[in-house]
Design an enzyme around this catalytic site. Structure first.
Site, mmCIF file in Angstrom:
data_model
loop_
_atom_site.group_PDB
_atom_site.id
_atom_site.type_symbol
_atom_site.label_atom_id
_atom_site.label_comp_id
_atom_site.label_asym_id
_atom_site.label_seq_id
_atom_site.Cartn_x
_atom_site.Cartn_y
_atom_site.Cartn_z
ATOM 1 N N TYR A 187 24.468 11.439 0.702
ATOM 2 C CA TYR A 187 25.728 11.917 1.285
ATOM 3 C C TYR A 187 25.643 13.401 1.669
ATOM 4 O O TYR A 187 26.541 13.928 2.329
ATOM 5 C CB TYR A 187 26.927 11.696 0.332
ATOM 6 C CG TYR A 187 27.142 10.266 -0.075
ATOM 7 C CD1 TYR A 187 26.540 9.220 0.636
ATOM 8 C CD2 TYR A 187 27.926 9.927 -1.171
ATOM 9 C CE1 TYR A 187 26.710 7.897 0.237
ATOM 10 C CE2 TYR A 187 28.106 8.614 -1.553
ATOM 11 C CZ TYR A 187 27.488 7.605 -0.853
ATOM 12 O OH TYR A 187 27.668 6.298 -1.237
ATOM 13 N N HIS A 245 19.576 3.787 -4.834
ATOM 14 C CA HIS A 245 20.592 3.529 -3.800
ATOM 15 C C HIS A 245 20.383 2.207 -3.056
ATOM 16 O O HIS A 245 21.339 1.495 -2.745
ATOM 17 C CB HIS A 245 20.615 4.703 -2.822
ATOM 18 C CG HIS A 245 21.912 4.870 -2.110
ATOM 19 N ND1 HIS A 245 22.385 6.088 -1.723
ATOM 20 C CD2 HIS A 245 22.852 3.971 -1.709
ATOM 21 C CE1 HIS A 245 23.561 5.932 -1.123
ATOM 22 N NE2 HIS A 245 23.857 4.655 -1.098
HETATM 23 N N1 LIG Z 1 26.048 2.071 -2.509
HETATM 24 C C1 LIG Z 1 26.191 2.039 -1.217
HETATM 25 O O1 LIG Z 1 25.289 1.656 -0.455
HETATM 26 C C2 LIG Z 1 27.484 2.478 -0.608
HETATM 27 C C3 LIG Z 1 27.779 2.179 0.735
HETATM 28 C C4 LIG Z 1 29.006 2.590 1.257
HETATM 29 C C5 LIG Z 1 29.912 3.280 0.440
HETATM 30 N N2 LIG Z 1 29.582 3.579 -0.860
HETATM 31 C C6 LIG Z 1 30.540 4.302 -1.747
HETATM 32 O O2 LIG Z 1 31.731 3.567 -1.815
HETATM 33 C C7 LIG Z 1 32.847 4.410 -1.469
HETATM 34 C C8 LIG Z 1 33.940 3.580 -0.824
HETATM 35 O O3 LIG Z 1 33.484 2.906 0.311
HETATM 36 P P1 LIG Z 1 33.909 3.323 1.787
HETATM 37 O O4 LIG Z 1 34.295 4.732 1.793
HETATM 38 O O5 LIG Z 1 32.822 2.878 2.682
HETATM 39 O O6 LIG Z 1 35.100 2.365 2.138
HETATM 40 P P2 LIG Z 1 36.532 2.004 1.500
HETATM 41 O O7 LIG Z 1 36.838 2.820 0.309
HETATM 42 O O8 LIG Z 1 36.556 0.533 1.354
HETATM 43 O O9 LIG Z 1 37.503 2.332 2.693
HETATM 44 C C9 LIG Z 1 37.851 3.606 3.077
HETATM 45 C C10 LIG Z 1 38.979 3.467 4.084
HETATM 46 O O10 LIG Z 1 40.092 2.814 3.475
HETATM 47 C C11 LIG Z 1 41.279 3.556 3.744
HETATM 48 N N3 LIG Z 1 42.142 3.458 2.551
HETATM 49 C C12 LIG Z 1 41.865 3.853 1.299
HETATM 50 N N4 LIG Z 1 42.905 3.595 0.476
HETATM 51 C C13 LIG Z 1 43.884 3.041 1.238
HETATM 52 C C14 LIG Z 1 45.191 2.571 0.957
HETATM 53 N N5 LIG Z 1 45.721 2.605 -0.279
HETATM 54 N N6 LIG Z 1 45.905 2.048 1.987
HETATM 55 C C15 LIG Z 1 45.390 1.997 3.230
HETATM 56 N N7 LIG Z 1 44.146 2.417 3.552
HETATM 57 C C16 LIG Z 1 43.396 2.951 2.563
HETATM 58 C C17 LIG Z 1 40.831 4.982 3.988
HETATM 59 O O11 LIG Z 1 41.690 5.609 4.904
HETATM 60 P P3 LIG Z 1 42.512 6.953 4.486
HETATM 61 O O12 LIG Z 1 41.477 8.014 4.317
HETATM 62 O O13 LIG Z 1 43.412 7.166 5.644
HETATM 63 O O14 LIG Z 1 43.247 6.638 3.227
HETATM 64 C C18 LIG Z 1 39.446 4.787 4.597
HETATM 65 O O15 LIG Z 1 39.555 4.671 5.988
HETATM 66 C C19 LIG Z 1 32.204 5.458 -0.543
HETATM 67 O O16 LIG Z 1 32.989 6.594 -0.388
HETATM 68 C C20 LIG Z 1 30.895 5.697 -1.256
HETATM 69 O O17 LIG Z 1 31.065 6.596 -2.337
HETATM 70 C C21 LIG Z 1 28.400 3.174 -1.386
#
Ligand SMILES: NC(=O)c1ccc[n+]([C@@H]2O[C@H](COP(=O)([O-])OP(=O)(O)OC[C@H]3O[C@@H](n4cnc5c(N)ncnc54)[C@H](OP(=O)(O)O)[C@@H]3O)[C@@H](O)[C@H]2O)c1
Length: 268
Positions: A57, A118
């Site tokens: 990141y 990862h």
């Molecule tokens: N291990 C891996 O390979 C891997 C891959 C991808 C991600 N990750 C980790 O997982 C974390 C989460 O995944 P992600 O960021 O990809 O996706 P996510 O958390 O599923 O989705 C993020 C999106 O959801 C929206 N959101 C969040 N809470 C909400 C709510 N209560 N109501 C409506 N919309 C909402 C956010 O918009 P707003 O900002 O407008 O709220 C944002 O656009 C990442 O930040 C990272 O740390 C790990």
């Protein structure tokens, strides 16, 4: 905050915050780094204690600085980071040690709560060497728990052949688009806790049903979605740049979904 006890006795908060776009221009994964993360400050104020980072990141140092500048005691925090499956970090044991040392420095701490590989490492020798270094730091108390991310059954089997320490978690995509039910059943059998990345991903028709279910509890569809995962033993790390959504994503512990709700969600 509620916790799940991992297979080595360590307690991990059941809700954490992702950080992959934190501190970046336009909230883009590849955006240039800024000098502050108001969203992380906000998350800590609201009560988030589990922070999901990764070397990939490119913001570990900034996240570490914001954590250090907060008034949250280190022992309250649960810091996760991840070593990329790239040559730079896994070509030798020394390279992996250097990666972990650098993460410890970035987070201004002498231990990490959880370190993950990862992505799967194709080369068996590299996988073994990487895991052996993880075990070395685990045994030295510099890592409180170790685990993997994006591993499937065959990769978990491979690890089993030489692992002295079993992975505590497997962080994988789990949402209504990628339900991953088969892998979840395997993780349960193996005593490995699933952590859901990308938990908020849905399709439009699913949102309508989730919103409808939420009405009965005064909750949003997003809260129903997270509650569904938590109720089946999945840790969630939703990421939000919006304080209201951050607060909503923690406000999950004053209602229970009925069996009929769960059935409806599972049929989506
Ligand atoms: N291990 C891996 O390979 C891997 C891959 C991808 C991600 N990750 C980790 O997982 C974390 C989460 O995944 P992600 O960021 O990809 O996706 P996510 O958390 O599923 O989705 C993020 C999106 O959801 C929206 N959101 C969040 N809470 C909400 C709510 N209560 N109501 C409506 N919309 C909402 C956010 O918009 P707003 O900002 O407008 O709220 C944002 O656009 C990442 O930040 C990272 O740390 C790990």
């Amino acid at each position: 905050m509620e916790y799940i006890t991992l297979n080595n006795g360590v307690k991990m908060p059941i809700v954490g915050t992702g950080t992959n776009t934190y501190g970046k221009e336009n909230n883009e994964f590849k955006g240039a780094l800024k000098n502050e993360i108001p969203e992380l400050v906000s998350a800590l104020e609201l009560g988030y204690r589990s922070i999901d980072g990764a070397i990939m990141y490119n913001n570990e140092e900034l996240v570490g600085r914001v954590l250090a500048e907060s008034n949250v005691p280190r022992e309250e925090l649960f810091i996760t980071t991840k070593v990329p499956a790239n040559e730079e970090y896994i070509s030798s044991k020394e390279a992996t040690r250097a990666a972990i040392d650098s993460s410890l420095k970035n987070f201004q701490t002498d231990y990490l709560d959880l370190l993950l590989i990862h992505f799967p490492i194709e080369d068996k020798e590299q996988l073994k060497n990487t895991w052996k270094v993880f075990e070395e730091y685990y045994e030295a108390g510099k890592l409180k728990a170790i685990g993997v991310s994006n591993f499937g059954k065959s990769q978990l089997d491979e690890l089993k052949e030489f692992a002295k320490v079993k992975p505590a978690v497997n962080q994988i995509q789990i949402n209504l688009k990628e339900k991953n039910n088969e892998l979840l059943a395997l993780l349960e059998e193996e005593g490995i806790t699933p952590v859901a990345w990308g938990p908020m991903k849905t399709e439009a028709h699913q949102n309508e049903v989730l919103d409808e279910i939420g009405k009965a509890y005064g909750k949003t569809g997003a809260q129903v979605l997270l509650k569904y995962q938590i109720a089946r033993g999945v840790i969630v790390i939703p990421k939000s740049h919006n304080r209201e959504n951050q607060a909503a994503n923690l406000d999950l512990f004053d209602f229970e979904l009925t069996a009929a709700d769960v059935e409806k969600i599972e049929s989506l």
